[in-house]
Motif scaffolding. Sequence first.
Motif, PDB file in Angstrom:
ATOM      1  N   ARG A  84      22.990  -9.637 -46.495  1.00  0.00           N
ATOM      2  CA  ARG A  84      23.909  -9.619 -47.631  1.00  0.00           C
ATOM      3  C   ARG A  84      24.283 -11.046 -47.996  1.00  0.00           C
ATOM      4  N   ARG A  88      15.725  -9.520 -48.659  1.00  0.00           N
ATOM      5  CA  ARG A  88      14.895  -9.437 -47.450  1.00  0.00           C
ATOM      6  C   ARG A  88      14.042 -10.699 -47.326  1.00  0.00           C
ATOM      7  N   PRO A 139      26.800  -1.996 -46.893  1.00  0.00           N
ATOM      8  CA  PRO A 139      26.103  -2.247 -48.149  1.00  0.00           C
ATOM      9  C   PRO A 139      26.684  -3.444 -48.889  1.00  0.00           C
ATOM     10  N   ASN A 162      21.613  -7.753 -51.642  1.00  0.00           N
ATOM     11  CA  ASN A 162      20.827  -7.606 -50.421  1.00  0.00           C
ATOM     12  C   ASN A 162      19.456  -8.226 -50.653  1.00  0.00           C
ATOM     13  N   ALA A 173      26.624   0.514 -37.978  1.00  0.00           N
ATOM     14  CA  ALA A 173      26.165   0.952 -39.288  1.00  0.00           C
ATOM     15  C   ALA A 173      26.083  -0.228 -40.248  1.00  0.00           C
ATOM     16  N   ALA A 174      25.029  -0.266 -41.050  1.00  0.00           N
ATOM     17  CA  ALA A 174      24.848  -1.342 -42.019  1.00  0.00           C
ATOM     18  C   ALA A 174      25.923  -1.265 -43.097  1.00  0.00           C
ATOM     19  N   VAL A 225      21.601  -6.081 -43.025  1.00  0.00           N
ATOM     20  CA  VAL A 225      21.542  -4.753 -43.640  1.00  0.00           C
ATOM     21  C   VAL A 225      20.331  -4.018 -43.073  1.00  0.00           C
ATOM     22  N   GLY A 226      20.565  -2.888 -42.431  1.00  0.00           N
ATOM     23  CA  GLY A 226      19.458  -2.082 -41.921  1.00  0.00           C
ATOM     24  C   GLY A 226      18.795  -2.700 -40.702  1.00  0.00           C
ATOM     25  N   THR A 227      17.531  -2.370 -40.523  1.00  0.00           N
ATOM     26  CA  THR A 227      16.793  -2.818 -39.345  1.00  0.00           C
ATOM     27  C   THR A 227      16.234  -4.222 -39.543  1.00  0.00           C
ATOM     28  N   TYR A 228      15.899  -4.831 -38.429  1.00  0.00           N
ATOM     29  CA  TYR A 228      15.257  -6.146 -38.448  1.00  0.00           C
ATOM     30  C   TYR A 228      14.200  -6.166 -37.355  1.00  0.00           C
ATOM     31  N   THR A 244      16.901  -8.186 -43.618  1.00  0.00           N
ATOM     32  CA  THR A 244      17.595  -8.066 -44.904  1.00  0.00           C
ATOM     33  C   THR A 244      19.036  -8.485 -44.672  1.00  0.00           C
TER      34      THR A 244
END
Length: 314
Positions: free
Chosen positions: A311, A37, A28, A35, A25-26, A280-283, A309
């Motif tokens: 941190r 991108r 935050p 964050n 899980a990402a 963070v999230g998908t890449y 994205t």
Amino acid sequence: MRFRRGLATFAAAVTAMVPAVVLPAAVPASADEVNARYNVWTWNVAGWKMHRGATGNGLITALANSIRNRHADFAALNELCRSQYKAVQSNLRASGWPTDVENFSRFQEHNSTACNGEPFGLAIFSRQPMGPAARFPLAPDGSLERRQLLCAPLEARPHLRFCTTHITPSNDVIGGVKINERQLGEVLTVLENYHAAGDTVIIAGDFNAQPDYGRMNPWYSRNLNVPLNGGNRGDYRELDDTHADSPGYGETTVAAGDTSGPGGQGKKIDMIFVRENRIVGTYTGDSLSISTACGGACSDHRILIGTVTVRVTT
């Protein structure tokens, strides 16, 4: 354009064996983090081997156009002659690509005379102004090159660093240690030291090792355990490791004709890594077809791009 192998049965078998690469899980951003991108672009251009240092044969235009067309925030170049580096600078500067036309690139030589008497090495470029570069010589490989790790932070985000390296292709034993493996370890140590200091690092370059090699196990995340890439004990993700046809491995990054990758596909040795706990999230990652705008193939490597994205401590 996506690289498509003719071995459809192999791809189907791999897909059947593993449904997907599962990410944790990402996490935050906290109050003192942001964050952000970024689009990342890297290419080994064989600037001397294939171009003999030329700047007017289409190479500079092809690579600068690709950087712009792919909306790159960071770009890394390997095997570059200094005159080619200066030509890329001029091309990008003239187009208004960087925000600050005087502070958007860094060069590091591997050899002071390898390009017919001029320096030969690697370079990084950034859409946003960069801070002071850090340069780390890697263990000698017995050749005339002294390979390096080159890093620089963003001026406005000093805890975000972009790096490139070109690890030696030799894995001969030098001083009792396999040299490719030793250099990989040296680079990883620097990245982990940056992480311990609170920095987020994006590194792109030519690692001269395939994802499934045991020497890459200290790099790839221990959460990545798939048929094409298992036994990992590291903390990093390569941005193309979720590729649907080759999960955990990714697309080839070399010229057509190589079949040393899994299932007979071309090998992957160019990579973009980010520490998993900073993602963070998908890449995504992608390997692009080699341009023929240089009177023929512009390189024996493919451009590798990725989007992530991360941190970043503020």
